[in-house]
Write a protein that holds these residues in place. Structure first.
Motif, mmCIF file in Angstrom:
data_model
loop_
_atom_site.group_PDB
_atom_site.id
_atom_site.type_symbol
_atom_site.label_atom_id
_atom_site.label_comp_id
_atom_site.label_asym_id
_atom_site.label_seq_id
_atom_site.Cartn_x
_atom_site.Cartn_y
_atom_site.Cartn_z
ATOM 1 N N ARG A 188 0.920 8.525 0.341
ATOM 2 C CA ARG A 188 2.133 9.332 0.395
ATOM 3 C C ARG A 188 2.939 8.886 1.604
ATOM 4 O O ARG A 188 2.404 8.735 2.706
ATOM 5 C CB ARG A 188 1.749 10.820 0.502
ATOM 6 N N ASN A 189 4.233 8.668 1.387
ATOM 7 C CA ASN A 189 5.065 8.081 2.442
ATOM 8 C C ASN A 189 5.016 8.847 3.757
ATOM 9 O O ASN A 189 5.032 8.252 4.831
ATOM 10 C CB ASN A 189 6.516 7.958 1.969
ATOM 11 N N ALA B 111 3.819 -1.609 4.839
ATOM 12 C CA ALA B 111 4.825 -0.992 3.976
ATOM 13 C C ALA B 111 6.197 -1.602 4.249
ATOM 14 O O ALA B 111 6.927 -1.959 3.323
ATOM 15 C CB ALA B 111 4.860 0.516 4.195
ATOM 16 N N LEU C 39 2.688 7.670 6.402
ATOM 17 C CA LEU C 39 2.990 6.433 7.137
ATOM 18 C C LEU C 39 3.430 6.743 8.565
ATOM 19 O O LEU C 39 3.269 5.921 9.472
ATOM 20 C CB LEU C 39 4.093 5.641 6.422
ATOM 21 N N GLN D 231 2.063 1.251 8.176
ATOM 22 C CA GLN D 231 3.516 1.262 8.277
ATOM 23 C C GLN D 231 4.067 -0.177 8.274
ATOM 24 O O GLN D 231 5.060 -0.488 7.617
ATOM 25 C CB GLN D 231 3.885 1.981 9.585
ATOM 26 N N ASP E 214 7.504 9.135 -4.097
ATOM 27 C CA ASP E 214 7.315 9.229 -2.643
ATOM 28 C C ASP E 214 5.962 8.667 -2.200
ATOM 29 O O ASP E 214 5.423 9.069 -1.170
ATOM 30 C CB ASP E 214 7.493 10.681 -2.167
ATOM 31 N N TYR E 215 5.426 7.749 -2.990
ATOM 32 C CA TYR E 215 4.189 7.054 -2.610
ATOM 33 C C TYR E 215 4.461 5.556 -2.517
ATOM 34 O O TYR E 215 5.291 5.027 -3.259
ATOM 35 C CB TYR E 215 3.078 7.271 -3.647
ATOM 36 N N THR E 216 3.736 4.873 -1.618
ATOM 37 C CA THR E 216 3.839 3.426 -1.466
ATOM 38 C C THR E 216 2.563 2.775 -1.995
ATOM 39 O O THR E 216 1.470 3.310 -1.795
ATOM 40 C CB THR E 216 4.020 3.093 0.035
#
Ligand SMILES: *Cc1c(COP(=O)(O)O)cnc(C)c1O
Length: 376
Positions: free
Chosen positions: A217-218, A238, A221, A235, A74-76
């Motif tokens: 962490r998403n 991403a 965003l 965002q 759950d991380y970008t």
């Protein structure tokens, strides 16, 4: 030229704080592929950032970073430009919410600078400040007084200029922890899930200048407002998979090679951490056993494994030290202009042999000064 290096190798032991030493095998590989990437017939700098060949490199870099750091799903991972300085602005622009505060652990030059930048966008406070005690130490979690409603708490895992480093990150509970890891990124295993966002420019430990890694962490965003300029919106990066604009292709290629070196030659982050601890131990032992000749800046509990900072009995001796070290192929040892003294930056790519060579020189330098003093 350092005596134990290959005869045909004119490279010095480079203790620069950044841009800094890169692994020799990475530089050699880049040289081999410089004119033509295998199967491409063109340099990595000459191909489209949307080509299959570059897509593979960018994916490889991202996958390796994820694997090395065990980045949770759950991380970008974003690969951006603008260095860590731009993150000093992007973090508050994206994460600092209206009516809330960003709280800073002011532990040295870089966290202080980050707070000053964030203050241009909203409310900030210092939840701990080490300035009065000379930026020699770091707080325990219990010493931090931040509002639980703060948008985030900002820390600097390694203060590159003062040479102090956390050995355990603070626990900020449900308040997201933002970390500037510019100068110790990929130097040891860390638990990414303890951070809301972590960023690092590449030129200290991960590659050449030009690419900045941001891992977040998403759910954070969702804080990015559409009114932000396109480039400054996480965002947006991403959703474009870090290809919103042309990414720094050569720097990303080098980042991938450095990550490959870590995985295939150094045993990953656990492996490189052992080497880094050994290098730091050699230097700090020497400082501690110098009968006050070499004076380490940081208190022992906050000592950096990456930037070893110390003073000599006088500024004249520090100048002599640097000049003589330089002649022996031990370069860029002067401390940052704001603090003076000596700083040995011993990032991942500095071999143990380089640190041993520096230690030999330091013993010899101290002996030579002692001898002169006996004669006066
Ligand atoms: C070098 C450094 C920076 C600044 O990085 P730039 O890429 O020059 O913007 C910020 N924070 C830390 C901890 C650094 O070491």
């Amino acid at each position: 030229m350092a005596s134990d290096q290959k005869h045909d190798d004119p490279r010095v032991y480079n203790f620069s704080s950044g841009p800094a030493v890169l692994p020799l095998t990475v530089l050699e590989r880049a040289r081999e592929e410089f004119m033509s990437l295998p199967g491409c017939g063109a340099s990595v700098m000459e191909i489209s950032h949307r080509s299959d060949a570059f897509n593979q490199i960018m994916e490889s870099a991202r996958i390796r970073i994820r694997r090395l750091l065990a980045v949770p799903a759950d991380y970008t991972v974003l690969l951006l430009q603008g260095g860590s300085r731009l993150q000093f602005s992007m973090v508050p622009m994206n994460l600092l919410q209206k009516g809330r505060t960003a709280s800073f652990i002011v532990s040295g030059h870089w966290s202080k600078t980050a707070m000053q930048e964030a203050a241009k966008f909203g409310s900030v406070d210092a939840c701990w400040n080490g300035q009065e005690s000379g930026f020699k130490e770091l707080p325990e979690t219990s010493q931090l007084c931040f509002d639980k409603d703060a948008s985030y708490v900002h820390m600097t895992s390694n203060e590159t200029i003062q040479g102090i480093q956390y050995h355990q990150e603070p626990d900020t509970g449900d308040t997201p922890l933002v970390c500037d890891a510019s100068s110790d990124f990929l130097s040891r295993p860390i638990d990414i899930s303890r951070y809301g966002l972590i960023f690092a420019c590449a030129q200290k430990n991960a590659g050449p200048a030009g690419v900045t890694i941001v891992i977040l962490r998403n759910e954070l965003l969702e804080r990015s407002q559409e009114s932000l300029p396109g480039y400054l919106n996480y965002q947006n990066h991403a959703s474009h998979e870090s290809r919103y604009n042309t990414p720094p292709t050569f720097a990303i290629y080098m980042l991938d090679l450095v990550c490959q070196w870590l995985e295939e030659e150094m045993g990953g982050l656990a492996g490189i951490a052992r080497v880094n601890e050994e290098k730091a131990r050699l230097l700090y032992d020497l400082l501690d056993n110098s009968e006050g000749f070499y004076r380490p800046h940081a208190i022992p509990a906050a000592r950096s494994m990456m930037n070893v900072t110390f003073r000599l009995p006088s500024e004249q001796l520090e100048m002599d030290f640097n000049q003589q070290a330089d002649q022996k192929g031990l370069t860029s040892l002067a401390g940052h202009r704001s603090v003076g003294g000596i700083r040995a930056s011993i990032y991942n790519a500095m071999p143990i042999a380089g640190v041993e060579s520096l230690c030999d020189f330091m013993k010899q330098f101290r002996d030579s000064v002692a001898e002169v003093n006996e004669h006066v």
